[in-house]
Design a protein around this motif. Structure first.
Motif, PDB file in Angstrom:
ATOM      1  N   GLY A   1      -0.924   2.826   4.617  1.00 32.53           N
ATOM      2  CA  GLY A   1       0.048   3.475   3.750  1.00 32.53           C
ATOM      3  C   GLY A   1      -0.535   4.686   3.054  1.00 32.53           C
ATOM      4  O   GLY A   1      -1.212   5.519   3.657  1.00 32.53           O
ATOM      5  N   VAL A   2      -0.264   4.794   1.770  1.00 29.07           N
ATOM      6  CA  VAL A   2      -0.799   5.881   0.951  1.00 29.07           C
ATOM      7  C   VAL A   2      -2.165   5.456   0.409  1.00 29.07           C
ATOM      8  O   VAL A   2      -3.106   6.230   0.322  1.00 29.07           O
ATOM      9  N   LEU A   3      -2.246   4.138   0.094  1.00 25.25           N
ATOM     10  CA  LEU A   3      -3.401   3.579  -0.604  1.00 25.25           C
ATOM     11  C   LEU A   3      -4.733   3.932   0.023  1.00 25.25           C
ATOM     12  O   LEU A   3      -5.670   4.331  -0.656  1.00 25.25           O
ATOM     13  N   LYS A   4      -4.833   3.771   1.345  1.00 22.15           N
ATOM     14  CA  LYS A   4      -6.139   3.931   1.976  1.00 22.15           C
ATOM     15  C   LYS A   4      -6.196   5.143   2.904  1.00 22.15           C
ATOM     16  O   LYS A   4      -7.075   5.242   3.746  1.00 22.15           O
ATOM     17  N   ARG A   5      -5.231   6.072   2.742  1.00 23.96           N
ATOM     18  CA  ARG A   5      -5.158   7.195   3.653  1.00 23.96           C
ATOM     19  C   ARG A   5      -6.434   8.034   3.639  1.00 23.96           C
ATOM     20  O   ARG A   5      -6.910   8.497   4.667  1.00 23.96           O
TER      21      ARG A   5
ATOM     22  N   CYS B   1       0.819  -1.217   0.000  1.00 20.86           N
ATOM     23  CA  CYS B   1       0.000   0.000   0.000  1.00 20.86           C
ATOM     24  C   CYS B   1       0.846   1.257   0.000  1.00 20.86           C
ATOM     25  O   CYS B   1       0.410   2.307   0.439  1.00 20.86           O
ATOM     26  N   GLY B   2       2.089   1.142  -0.486  1.00 22.77           N
ATOM     27  CA  GLY B   2       2.916   2.335  -0.654  1.00 22.77           C
ATOM     28  C   GLY B   2       3.445   2.920   0.637  1.00 22.77           C
ATOM     29  O   GLY B   2       3.811   4.098   0.677  1.00 22.77           O
ATOM     30  N   ALA B   3       3.509   2.117   1.713  1.00 26.68           N
ATOM     31  CA  ALA B   3       3.944   2.663   3.006  1.00 26.68           C
ATOM     32  C   ALA B   3       5.452   2.837   3.099  1.00 26.68           C
ATOM     33  O   ALA B   3       5.937   3.570   3.939  1.00 26.68           O
TER      34      ALA B   3
END
Lengths: 464, 464
Positions: A426-430, A80-82
């Motif tokens: 991460g970035v995905l579900k922020r 998730c891009g963390a």
């Protein structure tokens, strides 16, 4: 080095970590700037690889004083891009892969003290060599690092019996956002004196070890629906107790996809069934008693109509084949075309409702969408994936993703569930988390974050 | 009511909780102002007993606005003064005993959602009625309440297998120091989206349930020394795995005290042995297999010289007699005279060193002091109690307490241990913890406390 970082700062970083500790070439930096699925592309001001806790502390202290943002990174296997920097080119990646020592194995205390950069599979091996089990096990175990598992509280296939990563930890060593080192490396089973310091860079941890399983019994049960999986689990808990180590729900479409795309696969049953559960028991005792227990329990379940049929693995090869089918689902689904994935959890008892309601809501809005639902039903954790309709273009399908997500997450939320069971935010579900977490809870998270990281330099733009 | 509280505030409290929710008479307030061992005597400005979460929230909000300090209280069974007000007469006790509903039992999810004021023994009973086990078990279970167990992360006799209270919780409902209600009552086995909000009043919790044990095997093994207890545990872990449910170290002096002071007790062995371990296995399967497994494992241990002798309980009555001896130690020690108690933990592997070093250091300084060491060696948690020398006056002995504590805690600290394994800090150890926790750790605890409770109104003077 990147021109966004003052040359003087670069020199001071080099003075701390040495030439080996800096990834200088732009081309060599790429694997640290992009995620492994190639979905998040960032640009780092620098990539630093400290060799020990003191170097991490000095790097963080230097960057904090210069107000430079930092991105802690392990094996960079985040979904998730963390673990990658943003596109600004101003953030410094602190990669911990060089910190890969096992500092101590204490078999009598059932613990090992390890550094954050240890690859998970290596830790499993070290535990095994000491006659113990370290139960954390997940797809990326050959490259993910324990520091990342810890910071994201990774799940995997053994949660049902042994818990998430956070439940496998007794102590931590953490470099705080200002560079101070918190030494919480205590291997204590009982300690009632503090909070856990989780907002910084984890540099080492004391992990719990367990008795090595000496026997295993594995079966695939054919069932009518997810409710039967929940009912069977309750029955098995009564007869087999904590021996239940794996409990995976599989829908028929999953089996069809594996049969279609994975060479050498075959249907374990003579006829097709609508749903399946893969059951695994393990025990520290040797012998065949476990297989007998599983056969007897499944026999009772067949008699009472809870299951339609079952195959119990009679050899290691049969066991491997059953697990391979479960593990091949992800690859088969990928080969079949693109999909929109949801890693969600609800109380175990609500899994049937989750699947029924989300599937009905999606069918009403997207008649040809294909629901590929499977996963750790014993943890209430379902990989509720939606595959592209066979005739639709991928680009068109992805345009519908926000609405697909919305439909699924609304059902999850109404069942008291979580939209991020084991993959993190991460970035995905922020953005999405803001809709599904209470404002109060987000305020609390921000307040604690701000107390420990007042300048917002530690992995900015992730989660909060 | 106490004259320290403005009459207008008393009226507003009454308007929230009703007449039944206020303990008005000074005499009736006493049990809420003093601890059960009669060691801590406080004076409350008021004792309020809200009936539900909304009332708790409104009480806290009112008191926070008026800057009145609050002391949350459950069954008031704290061993360290954590649950009583100070002597100023300005603090309001918020007792949660009226909040004693079991809101839900979800057997398929293996959880129950309960209010903070539920008495622990009642929760064990409710789980049992639903065919499940709630494993938390400790001496005060007939009167302690789950909210207190949660806030102190209580231990008890089943930690080895099932973990501390904190490991038995999936979700919490918390009233924050400003009266806001954080609803974290999620029964999710996996949820990776937040921090736990632990600084407020817990009003309800989602607890984990487990398979009910259907067979038990219990034995007392005679051993040479604590090192043999650690070695035997490692052996038993390999053969019996997670079936080990109890593992208690007992020294000879403990047995002597029980034989001397507890009517009807008798030595389980024909001869005296220097040390003992009480071992209990349990399993979700029925039958005699477990007793066979324990006999075989102890037989092997006797053959290899790890243990001197063993008795395996052949009946429930024999099992009860073995456990009764363990449980009678505290009472026997009390009847024998006063003692200075230490509830400490170290890594399991360091227990022998803890006992040897602390005992040598104490013997050098206090030749006639009697070390009564026993407890949960499988958790590294020893009740390292020091009984008064037979000829010394109690008052004189207590004058030596600071030095006795210092000797013991220095050894614990040098072994990486904790001076508060399962009893908490409260008032009792507030000063001592400053010596044994790092300044950084205390700073972090204070910073987080201050973020959530800026005016320091929530149980002031405890822990920090």
């Amino acid at each position: 080095m990147n021109d966004r970082l003052a040359p003087e700062l670069v020199d001071r970083l080099k003075a701390i970590v040495g030439e080996r500790g800096i990834v200088a070439e732009a081309r060599e930096r790429e694997p640290y700037e992009n995620d492994w699925r190639d979905q998040y592309h960032g640009r780092a001001a620098a990539v630093v690889k400290p060799a020990n806790t003191e170097e991490v502390a000095r790097v963080v202290s230097l960057l904090a004083q210069a107000r430079v943002a930092m991105v802690p990174q392990g094996g960079n296997t985040s979904l998730c891009g963390a673990s990658v920097p943003d596109e600004s080119g101003t953030q410094v990646v602190i990669n911990l892969s060089r910190m890969n020592r096992v500092r101590q194995v204490d078999a009598d205390n059932n613990t090992m003290t390890v550094e954050a950069g240890c690859v998970l599979a290596n830790l499993q091996k070290v535990a095994d060599e000491h006659g113990r089990l370290f139960p954390l096990s997940l797809g990326a175990e050959g490259s993910c690092e324990i520091g990342g598992n810890l910071s994201t509280n990774a799940g995997g296939t053994a949660v049902l019996r042994y818990g998430n990563t956070r439940e496998l930890v007794l102590g931590l060593e953490v470099v705080l956002p200002d560079g101070q080192v918190w030494d919480g490396l205590r291997g204590l089973r009982k300690d009632n004196t503090g909070y856990e310091g989780t907002l910084g860079i984890i540099t080492a941890a004391v992990l719990k070890l367990f008795a090595k399983p000496r026997s295993r019994a594995t079966a695939l049960a054919a069932i009518d629906n997810p409710a039967a999986a929940v009912a069977l689990l309750s029955k098995l808990r009564e007869t087999c107790g904590e021996r239940i180590t794996g409990y995976e729900l599989i829908s028929r479409i999953c089996v069809d996809l594996v049969l279609r795309h994975i060479a050498g696969s075959r249907d374990p049953f003579a006829q097709a069934h609508p749903w399946y559960v893969l059951v695994e028991l393990s025990d520290s005792t040797e012998g065949e008693a476990l297989t007998g227990l599983l056969q007897e329990s499944l026999g009772d379940a067949a008699e009472s109509g809870t299951i339609r049929d079952a195959v119990v693995a009679a050899s290691e090869a049969q066991r491997d084949a059953l697990w391979k089918m479960r593990e091949d689902i992800t690859e088969a689904q990928k080969l079949d075309g693109v999909s929109i994935k949801h890693d969600v959890s609800v109380p175990v008892s609500r899994v049937p409702e989750l699947i029924a309601r989300a599937s009905a809501a999606l069918a009403a809005r997207f008649p040809d969408i294909r629901i590929v639902a499977f996963g750790h039903v014993g943890d209430g954790n379902i990989h509720y994936n939606c595959s592209k309709p066979e005739r639709q273009e991928a680009a068109q399908f992805f345009l519908e993703a926000p609405e697909v997500n919305h439909v699924v997450y609304e059902v999850v939320s109404s069942l008291g569930g979580s939209i991020s069971a084991e993959h993190g935010l991460g970035v995905l579900k922020r953005e999405e988390i803001k809709r599904y977490k209470s404002a109060l809870e987000l305020d609390l998270m921000r307040a604690i974050k701000k107390t420990l990281d007042p300048h917002g330099l530690m992995n900015p733009g992730k989660v909060l």
